[in-house]
Design an enzyme around this catalytic site. Structure first.
Site, short mmCIF file in Angstrom:
data_model
loop_
_atom_site.label_atom_id
_atom_site.label_comp_id
_atom_site.label_asym_id
_atom_site.label_seq_id
_atom_site.Cartn_x
_atom_site.Cartn_y
_atom_site.Cartn_z
CB SER A 84 -0.95 0.00 1.20
OG SER A 84 -0.21 -0.09 2.40
CE LYS A 123 -7.42 -0.51 2.59
NZ LYS A 123 -6.66 -1.50 3.34
CG HIS A 170 -4.45 -1.29 -0.75
ND1 HIS A 170 -5.05 -0.06 -0.82
CD2 HIS A 170 -3.93 -1.38 0.50
CE1 HIS A 170 -4.90 0.59 0.32
NE2 HIS A 170 -4.22 -0.20 1.15
C1 LIG Z 1 -6.41 -1.75 4.77
C2 LIG Z 1 -5.74 -3.04 4.99
C3 LIG Z 1 -6.11 -3.87 6.05
C4 LIG Z 1 -7.13 -3.46 7.09
O1 LIG Z 1 -8.42 -3.51 6.56
P1 LIG Z 1 -9.65 -3.18 7.52
O2 LIG Z 1 -10.77 -3.99 6.96
O3 LIG Z 1 -9.87 -1.70 7.43
O4 LIG Z 1 -9.27 -3.60 8.89
C5 LIG Z 1 -5.51 -5.11 6.16
N1 LIG Z 1 -4.55 -5.50 5.29
C6 LIG Z 1 -4.15 -4.72 4.27
C7 LIG Z 1 -3.10 -5.21 3.34
C8 LIG Z 1 -4.72 -3.46 4.09
O5 LIG Z 1 -4.32 -2.69 3.09
#
Ligand SMILES: *Cc1c(COP(=O)(O)O)cnc(C)c1O
Length: 390
Positions: free
Chosen positions: A184, A243, A212
């Site tokens: 990310s 997301k 992502h």
């Molecule tokens: C955003 C993200 C998370 C966390 O996701 P949530 O559902 O907001 O807890 C976990 N792993 C990765 C790789 C992320 O980018």
């Protein structure tokens, strides 16, 4: 109130402010969309959301959530195994599994929860977990909880180092290898074909957190695994519903029937914490259905990424290369990144600057993230704000 404790906390906050790394929350008064109203900055174009497909304010997604709230109420007021589980959770979990090409899946209130509920559950004495050094914090913390397991970290995307760590773990069972699908902070992809091949060679279990990548990568938005043509070849997929897939909250683990059943039996967030709210389950299901019916959203996102990259490059910026919807610009010092994002905000563009300790010292960056919902006009206005930075 313990005043000595409070004084200590206040001095830590003062140190953050002195270092220029104190985070200010900004308050939004409208739904997340390409343009939002912010109490502190007025109307701004958002280039820092994971709302990659624009589904967070999509009519069908909102409507499904409202209907879900009417049908199921707020929740069961208990955990799933004690008090029953809504049928919508089963429907959503079957849908996620079909979408990703796994046998089954299990939802959690977040991907953070999914990652912290996975490793310790399946890794006891004699097991090993091998993790990329740039993996997401939730993987790092999840792996830490598997305290009986032998744990190793390989240099970022360094396949020789991964192989060395796999050799060192020989004799352990199971051996898990875990990586982000899309990293990310860089927007780059894991070397999944090599990772999957190494896992097969050493009998290790491959795990990809594609938070992502889901909705972004692959022809139909099924993620980084689809992008590489590896559907069915990765043992376990974790991901978020917070997301691209509606943007509210929620996460999941997807894999074999046996894996999911063990998680239902033993994963601590499942046993001791409430399920995803039914309203969120309903809107997430609608988001997946919407994406499936509109694969052109993924094409639009890709076209927007190409357009914005080209615009930045034309202005003399050198964004990091990569096929995802994350387009970071390295600026060096943390204070520079923060000053740039402050200036962009005053120019009506919301982008976050990241510095140490989130990224290594000297590689502070402003990270832009594109959305299929951004219009050309909005991207042009955002580029005009970037032009004032030069
Ligand atoms: C955003 C993200 C998370 C966390 O996701 P949530 O559902 O907001 O807890 C976990 N792993 C990765 C790789 C992320 O980018």
């Amino acid at each position: 109130m313990n005043s000595a404790f409070d004084t200590q906390l206040q001095s830590e906050l003062d140190a953050l402010k002195a270092a220029g790394t104190y985070k200010h929350l900004r308050h939004i008064t409208t739904p997340m969309a390409p343009e939002v109203h912010m109490e502190e900055a007025g109307d701004v174009i958002v280039l820092s959301s994971n709302n990659y497909l624009g589904l967070s304010d999509q009519a069908e997604v909102i409507e499904a959530g409202i209907e879900g709230l009417r049908k199921y109420g707020a929740g069961t007021a208990s955990v799933r195994f004690i008090c029953g589980t809504f049928d919508i959770h089963r429907t959503l979990e079957e849908r996620i599994a079909t979408f990703l090409g796994t046998q089954a899946s299990l939802t959690y209130v977040s991907c953070w929860n999914a990652n912290t509920g996975l490793f310790a559950t399946v890794c006891g004495e004699g097991s090993a977990i091998i993790s990329d050094e740039l993996n997401h914090a939730s993987i790092i913390d999840g792996v830490r909880l598997a305290s009986k397991s032998k744990r190793a970290v390989y240099k970022h995307s360094d396949m020789a180092d991964l192989e060395a760590k796999l050799k060192a773990a020989e004799g352990c069972a199971p051996i898990l290898v875990v990586t982000d699908g899309v990293f990310s902070m860089e927007g780059s992809l894991a070397k999944l074909p090599e990772i999957v091949a190494l896992c097969k060679k050493y009998g290790a279990v491959s795990i990809v957190d594609d938070s992502h990548g889901t909705g972004v990568m692959g022809k139909t938005g099924r993620g980084t695994i689809e992008h590489f043509g590896l559907t069915g070849d990765v043992d376990i997929i974790t991901g978020t519903l917070g997301k691209a897939l509606g943007g509210a909250a929620g996460g999941f683990v997807a894999g074999s029937h046996a894996l999911i059943d063990i998680l239902i039996q033993r994963s601590r967030p499942q046993l001791f914490s409430n399920a995803l709210p039914a309203t969120v389950a309903c809107s997430s299901l609608a988001a997946i259905d919407y994406l499936d019916a509109h694969p052109e959203l993924v094409d639009r996102l890709r076209a927007n990424v190409a357009y914005f990259r080209e615009g930045l490059t034309r202005l003399g910026f050198k964004p990091l290369d990569g096929p995802s919807a994350i387009v970071p610009i390295i600026v060096g010092e943390t204070a520079t990144a923060i000053a740039m994002s402050d200036k962009l905000l005053r120019g009506g563009v919301f982008v976050t600057g990241f510095g140490f300790p989130v990224v290594p010292e000297g590689t502070a960056r402003i990270r832009t993230q594109l959305s299929a919902a951004l219009t050309k006009d909005e991207m042009d206005r955002a580029l005009a704000a970037f032009e004032t930075l030069r």
